[in-house]
Motif scaffolding. Structure first.
Motif, short mmCIF file in Angstrom:
data_model
loop_
_atom_site.label_atom_id
_atom_site.label_comp_id
_atom_site.label_asym_id
_atom_site.label_seq_id
_atom_site.Cartn_x
_atom_site.Cartn_y
_atom_site.Cartn_z
N ARG A 1 -35.56 -71.06 7.92
CA ARG A 1 -35.15 -72.16 8.79
C ARG A 1 -36.31 -73.11 9.02
NH1 ARG A 1 -32.39 -72.02 14.79
NH2 ARG A 1 -34.41 -71.14 15.37
N ASN A 2 -37.55 -72.61 8.90
CA ASN A 2 -38.71 -73.48 9.08
C ASN A 2 -38.71 -74.62 8.07
OD1 ASN A 2 -39.38 -71.56 10.94
ND2 ASN A 2 -41.37 -71.06 10.08
N ASP A 3 -38.63 -74.30 6.78
CA ASP A 3 -38.66 -75.39 5.79
C ASP A 3 -37.33 -76.11 5.72
OD1 ASP A 3 -37.44 -73.21 4.47
OD2 ASP A 3 -38.22 -73.81 2.51
N GLN A 4 -36.24 -75.46 6.12
CA GLN A 4 -34.95 -76.14 6.15
C GLN A 4 -34.95 -77.25 7.19
OE1 GLN A 4 -31.60 -73.61 7.04
NE2 GLN A 4 -30.10 -75.23 6.73
N VAL A 5 -35.36 -76.92 8.40
CA VAL A 5 -35.42 -77.92 9.48
C VAL A 5 -36.42 -79.02 9.12
CG1 VAL A 5 -36.04 -78.31 11.89
CG2 VAL A 5 -34.72 -76.28 11.25
N LEU B 1 -39.61 -78.43 1.14
CA LEU B 1 -38.65 -77.38 0.82
C LEU B 1 -39.26 -76.40 -0.19
CD1 LEU B 1 -35.79 -76.39 1.39
CD2 LEU B 1 -35.01 -77.70 -0.60
N GLY B 2 -39.09 -75.13 0.07
CA GLY B 2 -39.69 -74.10 -0.77
C GLY B 2 -40.93 -73.50 -0.17
N SER B 3 -41.43 -74.11 0.90
CA SER B 3 -42.59 -73.52 1.58
C SER B 3 -42.18 -72.35 2.45
CB SER B 3 -43.31 -74.58 2.42
OG SER B 3 -42.44 -75.11 3.42
N GLY B 4 -40.86 -72.18 2.66
CA GLY B 4 -40.35 -71.05 3.42
C GLY B 4 -40.85 -71.06 4.85
N ALA B 5 -41.28 -69.92 5.30
CA ALA B 5 -41.80 -69.81 6.66
C ALA B 5 -43.25 -70.28 6.75
CB ALA B 5 -41.70 -68.36 7.14
N GLY B 6 -43.75 -70.77 5.63
CA GLY B 6 -45.12 -71.28 5.60
C GLY B 6 -45.98 -70.57 4.58
N PHE B 7 -45.34 -69.67 3.78
CA PHE B 7 -46.14 -68.87 2.85
C PHE B 7 -45.46 -68.76 1.48
CE2 PHE B 7 -46.26 -67.38 7.24
CZ PHE B 7 -47.56 -67.79 7.57
N GLY B 8 -44.47 -69.62 1.23
CA GLY B 8 -43.82 -69.63 -0.07
C GLY B 8 -42.83 -68.50 -0.23
N SER B 9 -42.48 -68.20 -1.49
CA SER B 9 -41.46 -67.19 -1.80
C SER B 9 -41.83 -66.49 -3.09
CB SER B 9 -40.09 -67.87 -1.94
OG SER B 9 -39.13 -66.95 -2.45
N SER B 10 -41.41 -65.24 -3.22
CA SER B 10 -41.63 -64.51 -4.47
C SER B 10 -40.56 -64.81 -5.50
CB SER B 10 -41.68 -63.00 -4.19
OG SER B 10 -40.46 -62.56 -3.59
N PHE B 11 -39.53 -65.57 -5.12
CA PHE B 11 -38.52 -66.00 -6.09
C PHE B 11 -39.09 -67.13 -6.96
CE2 PHE B 11 -35.56 -64.29 -2.81
CZ PHE B 11 -34.91 -63.37 -3.62
N PRO B 12 -38.60 -67.25 -8.19
CA PRO B 12 -39.12 -68.29 -9.10
C PRO B 12 -38.49 -69.65 -8.86
CG PRO B 12 -37.47 -66.99 -10.24
CD PRO B 12 -37.61 -66.37 -8.86
N SER C 1 -49.08 -77.27 -0.92
CA SER C 1 -49.45 -76.04 -0.23
C SER C 1 -48.35 -75.62 0.74
CB SER C 1 -50.76 -76.24 0.52
OG SER C 1 -50.98 -75.19 1.43
N ALA C 2 -47.92 -74.37 0.67
CA ALA C 2 -46.90 -73.90 1.58
C ALA C 2 -47.37 -73.96 3.02
CB ALA C 2 -46.48 -72.46 1.21
N VAL C 3 -48.64 -73.61 3.26
CA VAL C 3 -49.19 -73.71 4.61
C VAL C 3 -49.27 -75.18 5.03
CG1 VAL C 3 -51.24 -73.34 6.02
CG2 VAL C 3 -50.46 -71.54 4.47
N GLY C 4 -49.76 -76.03 4.13
CA GLY C 4 -49.89 -77.46 4.44
C GLY C 4 -48.55 -78.12 4.68
N ASN D 1 -53.84 -78.93 19.59
CA ASN D 1 -54.54 -77.65 19.62
C ASN D 1 -53.68 -76.47 19.16
OD1 ASN D 1 -56.89 -78.86 20.58
ND2 ASN D 1 -56.28 -78.62 22.70
N LEU D 2 -52.54 -76.72 18.53
CA LEU D 2 -51.78 -75.61 17.95
C LEU D 2 -52.41 -75.21 16.61
CD1 LEU D 2 -48.07 -76.71 18.53
CD2 LEU D 2 -49.39 -75.02 19.81
N PRO D 3 -52.47 -73.93 16.33
CA PRO D 3 -52.98 -73.52 15.02
C PRO D 3 -51.94 -73.78 13.93
CG PRO D 3 -52.21 -71.61 16.24
CD PRO D 3 -52.10 -72.78 17.17
N SER D 4 -52.30 -73.51 12.68
CA SER D 4 -51.36 -73.70 11.58
C SER D 4 -50.18 -72.74 11.74
CB SER D 4 -52.05 -73.48 10.24
OG SER D 4 -52.54 -72.15 10.15
#
Length: 439
Positions: free
Chosen positions: A108-112, A194-205, A223-226, A312-315
């Protein structure tokens, strides 16, 4: 229904507090979530995570939802947490397992975030076009009234001869500067997360370049984090763009409120554009410009408001980001209303001619008297003192016959040069305003 639901009931008070105004504000995102979901379905089929038949079903369902959104019949009922859960529920109810698969390799993170990026990207394009239309009106007014002189003011005192052409063209040129802020906001919004997922990418291709192309993004947030760090950054950049234009329009509105007063009477609005007083029948109030001024002043607080929300929020994702929609979306819509009102009202603005023929403005020609003496060989400081003494002892006679020649002055507005600047902006924005391609 909640996308994250695991069969554990959430307290009603907690749910009401956490949902907030999402159902109402997510209506702005509905079209863009559908667009992103189409791209997701196409990509999932392309990499073999769903079948072509399932992809076709999902696209069909999303097209049906798109038609509802366009017709104004799409509703997010109270039984849904947000637009994203409503759309997934619709697809699941209609197509079963295919609907349940739409969220594969997506959080939902990258969807929103994707829907918001698309929404803000589209908004900057549409709003920049309205600002350019306002620039065109101002330049038309400048050309039509370049010979109509008016007093220029410093310290709220009549200072030197100016013209309505110079005044209108000044605001046109400054709005062109403000457009640069919208271009910057567009650049930040034109990144596909899109594809960054929750912020760390996905193991799917997954194929993120494909979804980037499908949604009409100009760039991939690599970058998924970026990519997740765009939340807050994009909103803040849009807020600075709104504040920048707001500052220009507030100043212009303030000028027009003054110029419409009986004491100055430089401009006049048609009676249908003014309001009256409940006890003073002579009043014709320029409420439209006063409200533009107030709303634009409020817009200038937006960058600070958003900064205080996310500073002041972290990544990574934080629920604080949900408030950004509440803080930004309604001011964005109010800004569109401001532009529409100015586009409607400014062409109707009537200019009072021959203002400088009034004796009270004789003093604005004092510099021309000095210049006349200088041309006769009198040093500036001596000429200044001579005219000053004449003003003080009442012997001053204004030298009204004057001509300016330099670019950007009363008799040489430089409208062609300002229009050239506008054309450069249009050429840049022709690249920015690519039509979005659906899946």
């Amino acid at each position: 229904m909640k996308i994250w639901e695991k069969g554990i009931a959430v307290d009603e008070k907690i749910e009401r507090f956490t949902v907030g105004k999402d159902r109402e504000l997510d209506m702005y995102l509905a079209h863009f979530d559908v667009l992103a979901s189409k791209a997701q379905a196409v990509m999932l089929a392309q990499v073999g995570l769903i079948s072509v038949e399932e992809k076709d079903q999902l696209v069909q369902g999303l097209n049906e939802l798109e038609a509802e959104i366009a017709a104004g019949s799409f509703v997010i009922e109270d039984s849904f947490e947000d637009v994203h859960s409503k759309i997934e529920f619709y697809l699941t109810e209609k197509f079963g397992d295919a609907g349940k698969k739409i969220h594969t390799a997506r959080s939902r993170n990258d969807q929103v975030l994707t829907a918001i990026q698309l929404f803000l990207k589209d908004y900057t394009e549409q709003t920049a076009a309205k600002i350019m239309a306002l620039v065109d009106i101002l330049l038309q007014k400048a050309e039509a009234h370049q010979a109509d002189l008016m007093p220029g003011y410093t310290h709220f005192q009549a200072a030197m001869p100016s013209s309505f052409g110079l005044w209108f063209s000044a605001y046109a040129e400054h709005l062109l500067l403000d457009i640069a802020l919208f271009e910057a906001a567009h650049t930040v919004a034109d990144q596909n997360p899109l594809g960054s997922g929750a912020g760390f990418g996905s193991s799917f291709p997954i194929d993120r370049q494909l979804t980037t192309q499908q949604m009409g993004f100009g760039h991939l947030a690599v970058s998924a984090v970026g990519a997740q760090m765009l939340r807050g950054k994009t909103e803040k950049t849009v807020a600075f763009a709104l504040a920048g234009v707001g500052a220009t329009l507030s100043k212009m509105a303030y000028d027009l409120v003054l110029y419409n007063s009986q004491d100055l009477a430089f401009v006049e609005l048609p009676p249908a554009f003014t309001t009256g007083s409940s006890i003073m029948p002579h009043k014709k109030n320029p409420d439209v410009f006063e409200l533009v001024r107030a709303r634009c002043n409020a817009l200038q607080a937006l960058p600070n408001t958003i900064t205080l929300c996310v500073n002041n929020l972290p990544s990574g994702y934080h629920r604080d980001f949900q408030l950004l929609k509440e803080l930004l979306f309604e001011p964005m819509m109010q800004f569109v209303d401001i532009l529409d009102m100015l586009l409607f009202a400014l062409p109707q603005l009537k200019i009072k001619p021959d203002l400088l023929n009034q004796a009270k403005y004789d003093g604005v020609f004092s510099v021309e008297n000095i210049n006349q003496l200088i041309q006769a060989g009198v040093p500036f400081r001596e000429a200044y003192q001579q005219v000053g003494r004449a003003v003080n002892d009442g012997s001053y006679v204004p030298h009204r016959d004057f001509t300016t020649t330099h670019l950007g002055s009363v008799h040489n507005l430089g409208l062609a040069e300002i229009r050239a600047k506008a054309e450069q902006v249009q050429q840049r924005n022709a690249v920015l305003q690519r039509p979005q391609r659906g899946a």
